[in-house]
Design an enzyme around this catalytic site. Structure first.
Site, PDB file in Angstrom:
ATOM      1  CG  ASP A  46      23.941  -2.561 -25.006  1.00  0.00           C
ATOM      2  OD1 ASP A  46      24.783  -3.349 -25.466  1.00  0.00           O
ATOM      3  OD2 ASP A  46      22.890  -2.245 -25.601  1.00  0.00           O
ATOM      4  CE1 TYR A  74      17.155  -7.122 -21.849  1.00  0.00           C
ATOM      5  CE2 TYR A  74      15.683  -8.514 -23.125  1.00  0.00           C
ATOM      6  CZ  TYR A  74      16.957  -8.201 -22.692  1.00  0.00           C
ATOM      7  OH  TYR A  74      18.021  -8.960 -23.100  1.00  0.00           O
ATOM      8  CG  ASP A  88      22.138   3.023 -26.923  1.00  0.00           C
ATOM      9  OD1 ASP A  88      22.799   3.984 -27.365  1.00  0.00           O
ATOM     10  OD2 ASP A  88      22.663   1.965 -26.545  1.00  0.00           O
ATOM     11  NE  ARG A 211      21.453  -1.507 -28.388  1.00  0.00           N
ATOM     12  CZ  ARG A 211      22.553  -1.671 -29.124  1.00  0.00           C
ATOM     13  NH1 ARG A 211      23.062  -0.653 -29.776  1.00  0.00           N
ATOM     14  NH2 ARG A 211      23.112  -2.863 -29.225  1.00  0.00           N
TER      15      ARG A 211
END
Length: 331
Positions: A46, A74, A88, A211
């Site tokens: 993203d 992550y 988000d 997310r």
């Protein structure tokens, strides 16, 4: 005699994507830097997210299908107490928890919520995602005001570690150790009252939406949640520490050979020059499957005596056949 033209670039490029741009923007920059149109990526990030993006350049784009399914790591920040329509920080706020609900969020409850989201889980992707519904991207439908219902999918979260908990900050202001902060308390510039930030590290299978983990953890705790920061640090055997941060005109120097990448990911099967020729011509390697051994991947990389990637092979009984071939001059 006419001058020989330089061969078109081919290989795998590791990029440390900055925030604020799309994965397509990174591809466009790479196309300009390497002067080639044939570039793709393995796994979108993203615009808000930073970190590792794998680009395939030239014929090596054929390898991307074998890279997109690799597991990933992550580092992220989850804000508890506020929900958004995109799950988000780029989305619009849809709900905010009251002080009493947030005060009830103990470390033990967070740990229980995290545990429930670890292992093999069923996850509904975020509505604002690139998943196609009826031929259109879910995020396009959502932004057009359409009702979007995405099906749950099974994903695996191998690690979900909370490494820090603190009152949220909107401008990077840190709260010192030992500072007591009650729900709704103003702590100073940048502190967003009535929210909690969790810094987490997550190992997960391909297709996992971080997310959605933030959203589901917040929902389980009764306060809502969304993602405020996301950084991808690993894809399979590739680390962001080995990536380049800027795509310069000399980026070709940073290209990894298709042969090396395929061997790292899929394992290498050395083949003779004759076998390489046969594979490129679509012939099977009769009786060659036992050479792989019991622990070989289902689709190993065939490497010729010069270290070039012939292609990816697969078993057919006791034989091996090519599942994907590479051009001889682009390995």
């Amino acid at each position: 005699m006419p001058e020989k033209t330089a061969p078109a670039p081919s290989g795998i490029l590791l990029i440390d994507k900055p925030g604020g741009i799309t994965s397509h923007d990174v591809v466009a920059r790479a196309r300009r830097a390497l002067d080639t149109r044939k570039i793709g990526h393995a796994g979108t990030l993203d615009p808000m997210a930073t970190g590792l993006l794998i680009l395939g350049v030239g014929p090596a784009t054929r390898l991307l299908t074998y890279l997109v399914g690799l597991d990933k790591t992550y580092e992220a920040t989850i804000r508890l107490g506020v929900s958004t329509d995109s799950d988000d920080a780029d989305g619009a706020e849809t709900a905010r928890a009251d002080a009493s609900a947030l005060a009830a969020v103990t470390d033990a409850r967070i740990a229980a919520g995290v545990e429930a989201l670890t292992g093999q889980i069923s996850q509904v992707p975020s509505t604002v995602s690139a998943i196609k519904v009826g031929g259109k991207r879910a995020y396009d439908l959502a932004r057009a005001g359409a009702e979007v219902e995405l099906k749950a999918r099974t994903v695996t979260v191998g690690r979900f570690d909370v490494v820090a908990r603190r009152p949220s900050t909107s401008s990077g202001t840190e709260v010192g150790p030992g500072t007591e902060v009650g729900p709704g308390t103003e702590v100073g510039p940048g502190i967003e009252a009535g929210t909690i930030d969790l810094d987490v590290v997550i190992d997960c299978s391909s297709g996992t939406y971080i997310r959605a983990l933030a959203r589901d953890l917040g929902a389980a705790l009764g306060v809502g949640g969304h993602l405020t920061a996301l950084r991808r640090t690993r894809i399979g055997p590739f680390e962001v520490a080995d990536a380049v941060t800027e795509i310069q005109p000399d980026a070709a120097h940073h290209l990894r050979s298709a042969a090396a990448v395929a061997a790292d990911v899929l394992g290498a099967l050395p083949v003779t020059a004759d076998e390489a020729r046969d594979l490129r011509h679509g012939k099977r390697l009769v009786g060659a499957a036992p050479r792989l051994g019991a622990t070989a991947t289902a689709t190993p990389a065939a490497i010729d005596p010069d270290g070039r990637l012939v292609g990816i092979v697969e078993r057919r009984g006791d034989d091996l056949k090519s599942a994907m071939n590479m051009p001889e001059d682009a390995s």
